[in-house]
Design a protein around this motif. Structure first.
Motif, short mmCIF file in Angstrom:
data_model
loop_
_atom_site.label_atom_id
_atom_site.label_comp_id
_atom_site.label_asym_id
_atom_site.label_seq_id
_atom_site.Cartn_x
_atom_site.Cartn_y
_atom_site.Cartn_z
N ILE A 46 0.84 -1.20 0.00
CA ILE A 46 0.00 0.00 0.00
C ILE A 46 0.87 1.25 0.00
CG2 ILE A 46 -1.66 1.34 1.35
CD1 ILE A 46 -2.81 -1.42 2.28
N VAL A 47 1.93 1.24 0.81
CA VAL A 47 2.84 2.39 0.84
C VAL A 47 3.49 2.59 -0.53
CG1 VAL A 47 4.98 3.29 1.84
CG2 VAL A 47 3.26 2.25 3.32
N HIS A 48 3.86 1.50 -1.18
CA HIS A 48 4.43 1.60 -2.53
C HIS A 48 3.41 2.20 -3.50
CE1 HIS A 48 6.83 0.72 -6.03
NE2 HIS A 48 5.79 0.10 -6.56
N GLU A 49 2.16 1.76 -3.41
CA GLU A 49 1.10 2.31 -4.26
C GLU A 49 0.94 3.81 -4.02
OE1 GLU A 49 -2.36 0.13 -3.14
OE2 GLU A 49 -1.68 -1.73 -4.08
N ILE A 50 0.98 4.21 -2.76
CA ILE A 50 0.83 5.64 -2.41
C ILE A 50 1.95 6.45 -3.04
CG2 ILE A 50 0.96 7.29 -0.50
CD1 ILE A 50 -0.39 5.11 1.25
N THR A 51 3.19 6.01 -2.85
CA THR A 51 4.32 6.79 -3.37
C THR A 51 4.29 6.84 -4.90
OG1 THR A 51 5.78 4.86 -3.25
CG2 THR A 51 5.81 6.39 -1.37
N GLY A 55 3.69 10.23 -6.99
CA GLY A 55 4.89 10.60 -7.71
C GLY A 55 6.01 11.10 -6.81
N VAL A 56 6.12 10.48 -5.63
CA VAL A 56 7.16 10.86 -4.68
C VAL A 56 8.10 9.68 -4.45
CG1 VAL A 56 5.74 12.62 -3.56
CG2 VAL A 56 5.68 10.28 -2.71
N ARG A 57 9.20 9.93 -3.74
CA ARG A 57 10.23 8.90 -3.58
C ARG A 57 10.10 8.07 -2.31
NH1 ARG A 57 15.79 11.85 -5.51
NH2 ARG A 57 14.99 12.48 -7.54
N ASN A 58 9.51 8.63 -1.26
CA ASN A 58 9.45 7.90 0.00
C ASN A 58 8.25 8.33 0.84
OD1 ASN A 58 10.26 10.30 1.42
ND2 ASN A 58 12.36 9.88 0.79
#
Length: 72
Positions: A46-51, A55-58
């Motif tokens: 989910i965190v990967h989907e959010i980033t 369009g952010v790195r972390n």
């Protein structure tokens, strides 16, 4: 009009927003997983989907972006 059918114009789903709010509050992956009854791997996805969607790195940039945009 979109809300009653569960649709949203926000770039993030309600589940993603819940995870992002918990990250902003300082919760770690294990705590988020326990609180939301997901596996730690699911929360990482989910965190990967959010980033990716923002369009952010972390996570830190995701929280900052969400605050600037009024998402959380």
């Amino acid at each position: 009009m979109l809300a009653p059918r569960g649709l949203t114009i926000l770039p993030l789903s309600p589940r993603q927003l819940a995870v992002l709010r918990m990250i902003a509050a300082g919760a770690d992956i294990a705590t988020i997983a326990r609180e939301l009854s997901y596996s730690e791997r699911s929360i990482k996805n989910i965190v990967h989907e959010i980033t990716t969607q923002l369009g952010v790195r972390n996570r830190t940039q995701a929280v900052a972006h969400a605050i600037r945009e009024g998402l959380i």
